[in-house]
Write an enzyme that holds these catalytic residues in place. Structure first.
Site, PDB file in Angstrom:
ATOM      1  N   GLU A 189      -5.604  -8.024  -1.469  1.00 55.21           N
ATOM      2  CA  GLU A 189      -6.263  -7.861  -0.164  1.00 55.21           C
ATOM      3  C   GLU A 189      -7.702  -7.477  -0.399  1.00 55.21           C
ATOM      4  O   GLU A 189      -7.987  -6.617  -1.244  1.00 55.21           O
ATOM      5  CB  GLU A 189      -5.634  -6.727   0.662  1.00 55.21           C
TER       6      GLU A 189
ATOM      7  N   GLU B 187       0.836  -1.216   0.000  1.00 56.86           N
ATOM      8  CA  GLU B 187       0.000   0.000   0.000  1.00 56.86           C
ATOM      9  C   GLU B 187       0.861   1.253   0.000  1.00 56.86           C
ATOM     10  O   GLU B 187       0.754   2.107   0.884  1.00 56.86           O
ATOM     11  CB  GLU B 187      -0.943  -0.009   1.207  1.00 56.86           C
TER      12      GLU B 187
HETATM   13  C1  BGP Z   1      -4.458  -3.036   4.808  1.00 59.22           C
HETATM   14  C2  BGP Z   1      -3.119  -3.517   5.271  1.00 59.22           C
HETATM   15  C3  BGP Z   1      -3.134  -4.760   6.080  1.00 59.22           C
HETATM   16  C4  BGP Z   1      -4.393  -4.928   6.861  1.00 59.22           C
HETATM   17  C5  BGP Z   1      -5.655  -4.591   6.183  1.00 59.22           C
HETATM   18  C6  BGP Z   1      -6.879  -4.586   7.047  1.00 59.22           C
HETATM   19  O1  BGP Z   1      -4.500  -1.664   4.773  1.00 59.22           O
HETATM   20  O2  BGP Z   1      -2.236  -3.704   4.192  1.00 59.22           O
HETATM   21  O3  BGP Z   1      -1.931  -4.849   6.781  1.00 59.22           O
HETATM   22  O4  BGP Z   1      -4.365  -5.288   8.133  1.00 59.22           O
HETATM   23  O5  BGP Z   1      -5.552  -3.332   5.597  1.00 59.22           O
HETATM   24  O6  BGP Z   1      -6.816  -3.507   7.912  1.00 59.22           O
HETATM   25  P1  BGP Z   1      -7.127  -3.609   9.454  1.00 59.22           P
HETATM   26  O7  BGP Z   1      -6.248  -4.702   9.955  1.00 59.22           O
HETATM   27  O8  BGP Z   1      -6.776  -2.298  10.014  1.00 59.22           O
HETATM   28  O9  BGP Z   1      -8.551  -3.914   9.550  1.00 59.22           O
END
Ligand code: BGP
Length: 478
Positions: free
Chosen positions: A377, A183
């Site tokens: 993701e 990201e």
């Molecule tokens: C993204 C990241 C991850 C992650 C995911 C979910 O932004 O790359 O590392 O964890 O989001 O976010 P969160 O864990 O804050 O719900």
């Protein structure tokens, strides 16, 4: 109901990050990294978004869930066996830079760290699972943050080059899919994790942020070139946090503002990494914010030569924008801001759920770059309940994922070239933004809680069996 035609060899799988799952934060000579000093709980979010963080551990005040996380460091065999049972074709994970170079500026790599990932990759291959590796996922060595000022400092490019050299040479026969910075554009709002520094009081945030980006672009191009040299049959991508921007209404001022926000947040980094040059729109932005980049001889050529093979991106939500907005209109939880979209529901954490937005994102990205895309993701963070009989009936997660798989199927019909889908947090782990265990994404439940209690036992949720069918039928049965 449409049956979708996912391409043969589609990389179905799940995604994780070292700092959120491994634990073992001091084992095998590992050094501390940024995630090791981020506290658990709601305070984390404020720290990430606001200037002035000191990067110190304070046990009197905070807890540090990433230190033990879900102990993948010791339980990787059991976890990989569960991924294999679901039929994973790929597994996205990251290498913790500090396992390989504990401080970041050493000359020699740490053998124990290298050996750990050898074991993990071997285990994945034993089950026929292709590793997809993020080189840097929010886990910069703390020493580089404190002593060098993170990516503000050009020297970090050299340290990063050493790191990628070490891992490409070591894993050249085991890893064929890579990504540079997780990201990468998130540093525009969360510089701590993405760029390795917290803005200080007197600091010109624009100058520091974009100079740091320039260093990362140079480093990314070095990594791409080295990857191609050392592992000729590999593919290396960038990784963008993509939240398509919608105008709140047809007022041209709002449409223009949305376009500008999209250019800066969604496209700026990708344009440099995919097209190999700074986009036209950023020149005006640099001028208006008095940003003067220090660019060394050869940097721009390097950026031109080191372009990525595919675009990896995360997709959780869209964003709706208005040029002038009141605090009451603001969306509740969307990390990137915007206003509430009246057509969308939000998750328990206020992230607006928008599967159509994934189809829109795929089309936008493919129209712009025309290279393969990879959804690396996507998922629903939710509270899960273990029933008395031990079952976990996460139908809400299945509904969410089903609609997003459909959106990918539609986008493939639209002509988009899509390599794979690794849904986020295939096993429960520490949340990145809130440091909670209770924000769960997994197909596999982990008995670990926000107060630190729990046995770490793994349990299959209902979604585990659903995803297994999706993969077995290559997306036909959803
Ligand atoms: C993204 C990241 C991850 C992650 C995911 C979910 O932004 O790359 O590392 O964890 O989001 O976010 P969160 O864990 O804050 O719900």
């Amino acid at each position: 109901m449409n049956k979708y035609q996912f391409p043969e060899g589609f990389l179905w799988g799940g995604a994780t990050a070292a700092n959120q799952m491994e634990g073992g934060f001091k084992e095998g000579n590992k050094g501390l990294n940024i995630a090791d000093v981020l506290p658990g709980g709601k305070e984390r979010y404020d720290i990430l978004l606001n200037p002035g963080f000191d990067f110190e551990i304070n046990h009197d005040k905070y807890t540090y869930p990433n230190h033990e996380a879900i102990d993948f460091y010791h339980r990787y065999k059991e976890d990989i066996a569960l991924f294999a049972e679901m039929g994973f074709k790929s597994f996205r994970m990251s290498i913790a830079w500090t396992r390989i170079f504990p401080n970041g500026d050493e000359l020699e790599a740490n053998e124990e760290g290298l050996a750990f990932y050898d074991r993990v990759f071997d285990e994945l291959h034993k089950h026929g699972i292709e590793p997809v590796v993020t080189i840097s996922h929010y886990e910069m060595p703390l020493y580089l943050v404190k002593e060098y000022g993170g990516w503000r400092n050009r020297q970090v490019v050299t340290f990063f080059e050493r790191y990628v050299n070490a891992i490409f040479n070591r894993y050249k026969d085991k890893v064929k899919y890579w990504m540079t910075f997780n990201e990468i554009n998130s540093g525009l709002v969360m510089p701590i994790q993405g760029l390795g520094f917290s803005i200080q009081k007197e600091e010109d945030k624009y100058q520091s942020t974009f100079q740091a980006y320039h260093h990362q672009f140079v480093a990314s191009s070095i990594a791409v070139k080295k990857c191609h040299e050392i592992i000729p049959d590999s593919k290396i991508g960038c990784m963008i946090l993509f939240a398509p921007v919608y105008a709140f209404d047809s007022n041209p001022e709002n449409v223009l503002y949305s376009l500008q926000e999209e250019q800066l947040f969604n496209y700026f980094c990708g344009d440099v990494q995919v097209r190999g040059e700074y986009p036209a729109f950023i020149k005006r932005y640099f001028k208006e914010h008095n940003i003067k980049l220090e660019i060394q001889d050869g940097d721009l050529e390097l950026i031109k030569e080191g372009t990525v093979d595919y675009v990896g991106f995360s997709y959780y939500m869209s964003r709706t924008e208005k040029k002038v907005k009141s605090p009451e209109e603001a969306s509740q939880g969307n990390i990137i801001g915007g206003v509430k979209n009246p057509f969308l529901q939000a998750s328990d954490w206020g992230w607006e759920i928008d599967p159509v937005g994934l189809r829109i994102s795929l089309n936008k990205l493919y129209d712009r770059y025309q290279i393969p895309l990879f959804v690396v993701e996507n998922g629903l963070g939710a509270y899960d309940k273990v029933e008395e009989d031990g079952s976990i009936n996460d139908d809400y997660r299945i509904d969410y994922l089903r609609e997003h798989v459909r959106a990918m199927g539609e986008a493939i019909e639209d002509g988009v070239e899509l390599m794979g889908y690794t849904s986020w947090g295939c096993i429960d782990m520490v949340s990145m933004s809130s440091g909670e265990f209770s924000k769960r994404y997994g197909f596999i439940y982990v008995d670990k809680h926000d107060d630190g209690s729990g046995t770490l036992e793994r349990k299959k949720k209902k979604s585990f069996f659903w995803y297994k069918d999706v993969i077995a039928t290559n997306g036909e049965k959803i």
